[in-house]
Design an enzyme around this catalytic site. Structure first.
Site, mmCIF file in Angstrom:
data_model
loop_
_atom_site.group_PDB
_atom_site.id
_atom_site.type_symbol
_atom_site.label_atom_id
_atom_site.label_comp_id
_atom_site.label_asym_id
_atom_site.label_seq_id
_atom_site.Cartn_x
_atom_site.Cartn_y
_atom_site.Cartn_z
ATOM 1 N N GLY A 187 58.513 56.042 29.631
ATOM 2 C CA GLY A 187 57.830 55.180 28.674
ATOM 3 C C GLY A 187 58.077 53.698 28.884
ATOM 4 O O GLY A 187 57.972 52.915 27.936
ATOM 5 N N ARG A 222 43.885 74.610 28.153
ATOM 6 C CA ARG A 222 43.838 73.144 28.193
ATOM 7 C C ARG A 222 42.976 72.609 27.054
ATOM 8 O O ARG A 222 43.267 71.569 26.470
ATOM 9 C CB ARG A 222 43.180 72.688 29.501
ATOM 10 C CG ARG A 222 44.125 72.502 30.616
ATOM 11 C CD ARG A 222 43.379 71.960 31.843
ATOM 12 N NE ARG A 222 44.160 72.235 33.023
ATOM 13 C CZ ARG A 222 45.231 71.527 33.404
ATOM 14 N NH1 ARG A 222 45.602 70.472 32.711
ATOM 15 N NH2 ARG A 222 45.911 71.851 34.472
ATOM 16 N N ARG A 254 49.308 65.070 32.368
ATOM 17 C CA ARG A 254 48.389 66.204 32.215
ATOM 18 C C ARG A 254 46.971 65.733 32.512
ATOM 19 O O ARG A 254 46.610 64.595 32.180
ATOM 20 C CB ARG A 254 48.416 66.759 30.771
ATOM 21 C CG ARG A 254 49.758 67.180 30.263
ATOM 22 C CD ARG A 254 50.308 68.395 30.958
ATOM 23 N NE ARG A 254 49.455 69.566 30.834
ATOM 24 C CZ ARG A 254 49.667 70.688 31.518
ATOM 25 N NH1 ARG A 254 50.682 70.787 32.354
ATOM 26 N NH2 ARG A 254 48.869 71.729 31.356
ATOM 27 N N ASN A 312 43.951 54.322 31.942
ATOM 28 C CA ASN A 312 45.097 54.893 32.652
ATOM 29 C C ASN A 312 45.669 53.840 33.579
ATOM 30 O O ASN A 312 44.954 52.948 34.029
ATOM 31 C CB ASN A 312 44.654 56.106 33.479
ATOM 32 C CG ASN A 312 45.816 56.783 34.193
ATOM 33 O OD1 ASN A 312 46.896 56.976 33.598
ATOM 34 N ND2 ASN A 312 45.627 57.129 35.451
ATOM 35 N N HIS A 338 47.790 53.611 37.241
ATOM 36 C CA HIS A 338 48.148 54.428 38.404
ATOM 37 C C HIS A 338 48.948 53.562 39.377
ATOM 38 O O HIS A 338 48.535 52.435 39.669
ATOM 39 C CB HIS A 338 46.874 54.955 39.074
ATOM 40 C CG HIS A 338 47.156 55.833 40.240
ATOM 41 N ND1 HIS A 338 47.627 57.119 40.100
ATOM 42 C CD2 HIS A 338 47.090 55.600 41.578
ATOM 43 C CE1 HIS A 338 47.820 57.646 41.303
ATOM 44 N NE2 HIS A 338 47.508 56.740 42.207
ATOM 45 N N ASP A 375 42.058 60.006 38.484
ATOM 46 C CA ASP A 375 42.308 58.695 39.120
ATOM 47 C C ASP A 375 41.025 58.112 39.711
ATOM 48 O O ASP A 375 41.029 57.545 40.813
ATOM 49 C CB ASP A 375 43.388 58.822 40.217
ATOM 50 C CG ASP A 375 44.725 59.283 39.651
ATOM 51 O OD1 ASP A 375 45.021 58.966 38.482
ATOM 52 O OD2 ASP A 375 45.466 59.965 40.373
HETATM 53 C C1 GRF Z 1 54.097 54.808 36.071
HETATM 54 O O1 GRF Z 1 54.429 54.566 37.411
HETATM 55 C C2 GRF Z 1 52.619 54.974 35.910
HETATM 56 O O2 GRF Z 1 51.872 54.198 36.795
HETATM 57 C C3 GRF Z 1 52.434 56.426 36.211
HETATM 58 O O3 GRF Z 1 53.537 57.060 35.656
HETATM 59 C C4 GRF Z 1 54.629 56.150 35.573
HETATM 60 C C5 GRF Z 1 55.062 56.089 34.149
HETATM 61 O O4 GRF Z 1 56.223 55.340 33.993
HETATM 62 N N1 GRF Z 1 51.150 56.883 35.723
HETATM 63 P P1 GRF Z 1 56.732 55.028 32.515
HETATM 64 O O5 GRF Z 1 56.894 56.363 31.797
HETATM 65 O O6 GRF Z 1 55.743 54.144 31.849
HETATM 66 O O7 GRF Z 1 58.059 54.355 32.721
#
Ligand code: GRF
Length: 226
Positions: free
Chosen positions: A13, A66, A92, A108, A110, A146
């Site tokens: 987080g 799901r 998920r 999101n 990534h 993604d």
């Molecule tokens: C991050 O690297 C994000 O890009 C990916 O998962 C990781 C989450 O990290 N989707 P955090 O839980 O926010 O520290």
């Protein structure tokens, strides 16, 4: 007016923390209505509680499909009054019904420069591949993984000495800057999806940080406070 959001997490987080911090600094005009984790031991839940945010644990293994899991999340998100959904390390894949419940309101982050390196553990994949640059991408979520239209990307160098850990940390530092910025643009209604592209109204030009310790290119540029 603050944008009411739900933040979905599965782990540490740290991106949630960067969103909380920017809200508390009054730079990001959003209000976290609920933090949902599919993992009861996600450290992000502890972060959320420290800031007196509502938390919900919805464990996917308690549902037979799901679809049922996603519908349980949709119910909680709507009941909490959130209008946008922020995926912050949520591990998920979402069903079409979930995505259709919040049209063009799911973001999101990534940890790679999409469309290169989709999927999981991509920081290590990029480091092992020997790329010279990697980075992070904030995008709208559509029904493919993604894949949705890209809002902002930050590019950082990758070095021969890097592994997934060192490259991942360099990328993560910029995740914490571009994600709150993208959410602020969403909150201000400044994002317009045109086919695969996202127009950001009145966005700053490319932001370049040329210092030796943490160089990066960010496009569109960051606004003051981000
Ligand atoms: C991050 O690297 C994000 O890009 C990916 O998962 C990781 C989450 O990290 N989707 P955090 O839980 O926010 O520290």
């Amino acid at each position: 007016m603050a944008l009411p959001i739900a933040v979905l997490i599965s782990g540490s987080g740290s991106n949630l923390q960067s969103i909380i911090d920017k809200i508390e600094q009054k730079v990001l005009h959003a209000e976290i209505k609920v933090v949902i984790s599919n993992k009861p031991d996600a450290y992000g839940l502890t972060r959320a509680k420290k800031h007196n945010l509502r938390t919900e644990v919805i464990e996917h293994q308690n549902f037979s499909s799901r679809e049922d899991f996603d519908q349980a999340m949709v119910r909680v998100i709507k009941e909490a009054g959130a209008e946008a959904v922020i995926l912050a390390g949520f591990m998920r894949i979402l069903t079409p019904a979930f995505i259709q419940a919040f049209p063009n309101k799911i973001l999101n982050i990534h940890p790679a420069i999409l469309p290169s390196f989709p999927g999981v553990r991509v920081q290590a994949q990029a480091a092992d591949y020997g790329v010279r640059f990697s980075g992070c991408t904030v995008h709208f979520v559509d029904e493919k993984m993604d894949n949705g239209p890209i809002i902002i990307q930050a590019v950082v160098p990758a070095y021969v000495s890097d592994d997934g850990q060192s490259l991942g940390q360099r990328i993560l530092n910029w995740e914490h800057r571009i994600y709150p910025q993208a959410i602020e643009w969403l909150a201000q209604g400044r994002l317009k999806i045109v086919g695969r592209k996202v127009e950001v109204r009145d966005c700053p030009p490319v932001f370049v940080q040329a210092d030796e310790t943490a160089p990066a290119f960010v496009n569109p540029g960051l606004e003051p406070g981000f």
